[in-house]
Design a protein around this motif. Structure first.
Motif, mmCIF file in Angstrom:
data_model
loop_
_atom_site.group_PDB
_atom_site.id
_atom_site.type_symbol
_atom_site.label_atom_id
_atom_site.label_comp_id
_atom_site.label_asym_id
_atom_site.label_seq_id
_atom_site.Cartn_x
_atom_site.Cartn_y
_atom_site.Cartn_z
ATOM 1 N N TRP A 185 1.269 3.914 -0.379
ATOM 2 C CA TRP A 185 1.479 3.760 1.056
ATOM 3 C C TRP A 185 2.839 3.183 1.447
ATOM 4 C CZ3 TRP A 185 1.917 -1.451 2.322
ATOM 5 C CH2 TRP A 185 1.265 -2.367 1.492
ATOM 6 N N ALA A 186 3.622 2.779 0.472
ATOM 7 C CA ALA A 186 4.980 2.315 0.766
ATOM 8 C C ALA A 186 5.817 2.341 -0.502
ATOM 9 C CB ALA A 186 4.962 0.897 1.355
ATOM 10 N N SER A 187 7.119 2.463 -0.317
ATOM 11 C CA SER A 187 8.037 2.433 -1.461
ATOM 12 C C SER A 187 9.035 1.291 -1.335
ATOM 13 C CB SER A 187 8.794 3.759 -1.569
ATOM 14 O OG SER A 187 9.617 3.954 -0.429
ATOM 15 N N ASP A 188 8.770 0.374 -0.411
ATOM 16 C CA ASP A 188 9.737 -0.699 -0.153
ATOM 17 C C ASP A 188 9.089 -2.076 -0.107
ATOM 18 O OD1 ASP A 188 8.346 -0.106 2.168
ATOM 19 O OD2 ASP A 188 10.057 -0.394 3.503
ATOM 20 N N LEU A 189 8.045 -2.268 -0.925
ATOM 21 C CA LEU A 189 7.421 -3.591 -1.002
ATOM 22 C C LEU A 189 8.314 -4.534 -1.809
ATOM 23 C CD1 LEU A 189 4.468 -4.962 -0.402
ATOM 24 C CD2 LEU A 189 4.324 -4.880 -2.898
#
Length: 275
Positions: A249-253
């Motif tokens: 759900w994200a690639s920038d955690l």
């Protein structure tokens, strides 16, 4: 024989400046958008999970600084995926992710094409296991026919065997590079090759759009599919792809203690396949 990989123009523009005399071959296929450009994969231009998805699709982010692991109200932060691009990650850093933020698993890139191996994989796997995380592995695929699919699967599993990974380890086919009418057939051959060798837990990663147009999810099996879709504001009240194995759900955690410049892909694991 090692083969030269055919990449997209976008990948070429990103990677051509990084070529060095010490080049390592990879597979030879039709690129993501069909552009015919040959380039050689090495440590400087290998691909992390989602790289070509970011190039080909609109990629919104919650804000420019990324999503903090400390934020509440987000989908479950079950596991991350990493490659050599994430660098060395110590046992203590993995332990922080697990103990403070609830990360339960990590998927480590092993291979790409038929010649690239992640040199940090042994260290990344050992440190993740020492921190008590479940370890799975992935392969960045470039196969364009069933023969190449079998060859890449064999290359993938051979490195896994060298690293003494158990046969019940979850193996992931990262399929985002080759837009082909035979993509599903080739992908099934990749999975069957692993399964025939005793590695039964095989999953397929790609974008929502490719699972709708390039890969036939009904033939692969929805429960074997890990779908990448990154909403502008992902929340635990709007979970996506619950019919699948996992949702990236994200690639920038980022983890605040590790600095907001170190971003990680983050996923929710619906079937406990990776966590």
């Amino acid at each position: 024989m090692k083969k030269i990989v055919t990449l997209t123009l976008g990948t070429l523009l990103l990677s051509s400046a990084l070529l060095t005399p010490n080049m390592v071959g990879a597979a030879s296929q039709t690129g993501h958008s069909g552009a015919i450009t040959q380039i050689i994969i090495n440590e400087h231009n290998n691909h992390a999970m989602g790289d070509l998805i970011k190039q080909s699709e609109s990629t919104p982010f919650a804000d420019e600084s990324g999503i903090s692991a400390a934020e509440t109200g987000r989908p479950a932060k079950d596991f991350i995926d990493i490659s050599s691009n994430n660098g060395s990650i110590s046992k203590d850093e993995f332990q922080l992710m697990k103990n403070k933020y609830g990360i339960k698993g990590v998927i480590v890139k092993l291979t790409e094409g038929d010649s690239y191996r992640n040199p940090l994989a042994p260290e990344q796997i050992a440190n993740a296991k020492a921190a008590g995380l479940k370890v799975s592995v992935y392969h960045f695929s470039w196969f364009a026919n069933t023969q190449e699919a079998a060859e890449e699967a064999t290359y993938f599993m051979n490195y896994a065997k060298e690293l003494n990974l158990a046969q019940n380890t979850s193996f992931v086919n990262d399929y985002e590079a080759v837009n082909s009418s035979s993509a599903t057939t080739n992908t099934l051959k990749f999975a069957d090759t692993l399964k025939a060798a005793g590695f039964k837990n095989v999953y397929h990663y790609s974008s929502k759009s490719w699972f709708s147009s390039v890969l036939d999810m009904t033939k692969l099996g929805p429960k074997t599919c890990w779908v990448a879709e990154w909403p502008m504001n992902p929340t635990n009240g709007q979970l996506l792809h619950t019919e699948n194995a996992s949702w990236q759900w994200a690639s920038d955690l980022y983890f605040p203690e590790l600095g907001n410049a170190r971003h990680f892909d983050i996923s929710t694991d619906y079937l406990n396949a990776f966590s």
